[in-house]
Design an enzyme around this catalytic site. Structure first.
Site, PDB file in Angstrom:
ATOM      1  N   ARG A  25       0.813  -1.219   0.000  1.00 52.20           N
ATOM      2  CA  ARG A  25       0.000   0.000   0.000  1.00 52.20           C
ATOM      3  C   ARG A  25       0.845   1.267   0.000  1.00 52.20           C
ATOM      4  O   ARG A  25       0.449   2.285   0.569  1.00 52.20           O
ATOM      5  CB  ARG A  25      -0.960   0.022   1.192  1.00 52.20           C
ATOM      6  CG  ARG A  25      -1.945  -1.143   1.214  1.00 52.20           C
ATOM      7  CD  ARG A  25      -3.065  -0.911   0.225  1.00 52.20           C
ATOM      8  NE  ARG A  25      -4.167  -1.821   0.449  1.00 52.20           N
ATOM      9  CZ  ARG A  25      -5.433  -1.435   0.561  1.00 52.20           C
ATOM     10  NH1 ARG A  25      -5.748  -0.172   0.495  1.00 52.20           N
ATOM     11  NH2 ARG A  25      -6.383  -2.325   0.729  1.00 52.20           N
ATOM     12  N   ARG A  29      -3.382   6.478   0.198  1.00 49.19           N
ATOM     13  CA  ARG A  29      -3.821   7.555   1.079  1.00 49.19           C
ATOM     14  C   ARG A  29      -2.794   8.109   2.048  1.00 49.19           C
ATOM     15  O   ARG A  29      -2.984   9.186   2.592  1.00 49.19           O
ATOM     16  CB  ARG A  29      -5.065   7.101   1.854  1.00 49.19           C
ATOM     17  CG  ARG A  29      -6.284   7.018   0.966  1.00 49.19           C
ATOM     18  CD  ARG A  29      -7.436   6.364   1.688  1.00 49.19           C
ATOM     19  NE  ARG A  29      -7.111   4.980   1.995  1.00 49.19           N
ATOM     20  CZ  ARG A  29      -7.869   4.173   2.714  1.00 49.19           C
ATOM     21  NH1 ARG A  29      -9.000   4.620   3.228  1.00 49.19           N
ATOM     22  NH2 ARG A  29      -7.511   2.921   2.944  1.00 49.19           N
ATOM     23  N   ARG A  38      -6.955  12.839  -5.517  1.00 53.31           N
ATOM     24  CA  ARG A  38      -8.294  12.336  -5.191  1.00 53.31           C
ATOM     25  C   ARG A  38      -9.323  13.451  -5.069  1.00 53.31           C
ATOM     26  O   ARG A  38     -10.523  13.216  -5.164  1.00 53.31           O
ATOM     27  CB  ARG A  38      -8.252  11.499  -3.905  1.00 53.31           C
ATOM     28  CG  ARG A  38      -7.787  10.079  -4.120  1.00 53.31           C
ATOM     29  CD  ARG A  38      -8.893   9.177  -4.656  1.00 53.31           C
ATOM     30  NE  ARG A  38      -9.796   8.748  -3.587  1.00 53.31           N
ATOM     31  CZ  ARG A  38     -11.064   9.081  -3.489  1.00 53.31           C
ATOM     32  NH1 ARG A  38     -11.615   9.853  -4.397  1.00 53.31           N
ATOM     33  NH2 ARG A  38     -11.798   8.637  -2.492  1.00 53.31           N
ATOM     34  N   ASP A  74      -6.644  -2.532  -7.709  1.00 52.47           N
ATOM     35  CA  ASP A  74      -7.334  -3.074  -6.536  1.00 52.47           C
ATOM     36  C   ASP A  74      -7.677  -4.530  -6.797  1.00 52.47           C
ATOM     37  O   ASP A  74      -7.828  -4.937  -7.952  1.00 52.47           O
ATOM     38  CB  ASP A  74      -8.608  -2.287  -6.233  1.00 52.47           C
ATOM     39  CG  ASP A  74      -9.062  -2.530  -4.795  1.00 52.47           C
ATOM     40  OD1 ASP A  74      -8.557  -1.831  -3.900  1.00 52.47           O
ATOM     41  OD2 ASP A  74      -9.873  -3.442  -4.564  1.00 52.47           O
ATOM     42  N   TYR A 149     -15.558 -10.832  -0.739  1.00 53.99           N
ATOM     43  CA  TYR A 149     -16.203  -9.567  -1.135  1.00 53.99           C
ATOM     44  C   TYR A 149     -17.400  -9.815  -2.044  1.00 53.99           C
ATOM     45  O   TYR A 149     -18.425  -9.147  -1.954  1.00 53.99           O
ATOM     46  CB  TYR A 149     -15.195  -8.658  -1.838  1.00 53.99           C
ATOM     47  CG  TYR A 149     -14.211  -8.025  -0.874  1.00 53.99           C
ATOM     48  CD1 TYR A 149     -14.543  -6.874  -0.178  1.00 53.99           C
ATOM     49  CD2 TYR A 149     -12.966  -8.600  -0.650  1.00 53.99           C
ATOM     50  CE1 TYR A 149     -13.652  -6.303   0.721  1.00 53.99           C
ATOM     51  CE2 TYR A 149     -12.074  -8.037   0.241  1.00 53.99           C
ATOM     52  CZ  TYR A 149     -12.426  -6.894   0.927  1.00 53.99           C
ATOM     53  OH  TYR A 149     -11.545  -6.339   1.825  1.00 53.99           O
TER      54      TYR A 149
END
Ligand code: 1CP
Length: 346
Positions: A25, A29, A38, A74, A149
């Site tokens: 990651r 963010r 973003r 992703d 998911y």
């Protein structure tokens, strides 16, 4: 030795001057430049616009001297390519959730790679820019994690619907996992054709299973993916969050590298699986909130556990969004300082 060679050698247990380093990651963010992008683009737009995905992939490389880039994407692009709607709004929502054989029959199982062309385009852009200098990683979710998911319709704490399907409708479960597995094999082959140096399989939630259930409900599919990719000779890094209870089972899947979380020591992994086991990890991402001197001490100690051989330095899971940048710098710099001639312990 440049970063790409260092990474390639580490994946194969060959000599390196120091372990290569990257962070799960690392794009995303935790970086102010990502948050700035973003403000103008939705998450899924960043992902599906090759120039933007390539830009986000490069952002951490401009800041930190990491040895590898991981493509900004992703694990949920596979459910999307199979025809589920994937909506992002803080968490993820997948509609309609797969609740039985009819849901699986409605999936678009053929031509999935045609709907993942945007990832191939982004990979080609990044590969060309990195040239021979840095390594490039592709990735996908492992089938159990992706299916969680698809069936739950998003993130879950209990996996109750997935487990209901597993135990009550084993044939339906097997069919869904097979569909995801086949799409994932083709997808990873596409990434390999685009020039990635390795691919990582993220099994973020498989640590949720008992060893018996892991062997029955997750392992066969991971094994199949790794076997099918073997002819490409591209190393597969297999990461399970909570691998400590599944070490032998994960190794039996046959990956070149095992991604280790921080709840088990690298020393214990080597003791249980053999000294030649190639590992990636495993600093607790929470340690990045510590003072830089403490981060450095812990990072050097982590590398000392393997002697730096057959080891890709990384965190034990992804960088948290509120991680101080100083912590990331301290981690990467400590790996660069490490040398096999013995490190002073601070
Ligand atoms: O801007 C934003 O807020 C989007 C947040 C975000 C980001 C930056 C999501 C939504 N995905 C990503 C990128 C991402 N996802 C990468 C980028 C490459 C890098 O590592 O730098 C990777 C590898 C992933 C993989 C991924 N997505 C995993 C497996 C890794 C892990 O941490 O265990 C999982 C479980 C996901 C699902 C996902 N995507 C995003 C969220 C919020 C979630 C979790 C949803 C949930 O479980 O509730």
């Amino acid at each position: 030795m440049n970063a790409r060679q260092r990474f390639a050698n580490a994946c194969r247990g060959l000599p390196v001057d120091r372990p290569p380093v990257w962070l799960m990651r690392q794009a995303g963010r935790s970086l102010p430049e990502y948050r700035a992008l973003r403000e103008h683009h939705e998450f899924w737009e960043l992902l599906t616009t090759p120039e933007l995905a390539a830009e986000v992939t490069r952002q951490p490389l401009r800041r930190f001297e990491v040895d590898a880039a991981i493509i900004f994407s992703d694990i949920l692009v596979i459910p999307a390519a199979l025809g589920q709607k994937v909506l992002f709004g803080g968490g993820m929502t997948l509609t309609p959730p797969i609740r039985g054989a009819n849901g699986i029959a409605a999936l678009k199982t053929s031509g999935t790679n045609g709907r993942l062309e945007y990832v191939a385009e982004a990979l080609k852009i990044v590969r060309e820019e990195l040239a021979d200098e840095q390594a490039l990683l592709g990735f996908a979710g492992a089938p159990f994690t992706v299916a969680s998911y698809m069936v739950e319709g998003g993130g879950s704490k209990s996996y109750s619907r997935l487990k209901a399907m597993m135990y009550r409708e084993p044939a339906t479960y097997e069919r869904l996992l097979s569909v995801v597995t086949d799409a994932t094999i083709e997808y990873l082959q596409l990434q390999i054709e685009c020039g990635v140096d390795a691919v990582q399989l993220f099994d973020s939630w498989a640590g949720e299973l008992s060893p018996d259930d892991y062997r029955k409900y997750a392992q066969p599919f991971v094994k199949r993916i790794i076997e099918q990719l073997a002819p490409t000779e591209t190393p597969v890094v297999y990461f399970i969050n909570g691998i400590g209870n599944l070490l032998e089972e994960a190794k039996a899947c046959g990956p070149a590298v095992l991604g280790i979380d921080w709840r088990v020591s690298l020393e214990e992994v080597r003791r249980r699986l053999g000294a030649n086991t190639i590992v990636q990890g495993n600093l607790d991402p929470g340690v990045l909130y510590a003072e830089p001197a403490e981060i450095r001490r812990r990072t050097l100690a982590m590398i000392d556990e393997t002697g730096g051989r057959g080891h890709i330095a990384n965190l034990g899971h992804g960088v948290a969004p509120d991680t101080p940048l100083d912590g990331i710098y301290a981690f990467v710099e400590a790996v660069q300082e490490w040398n096999s001639g013995g490190n002073e312990k601070v």
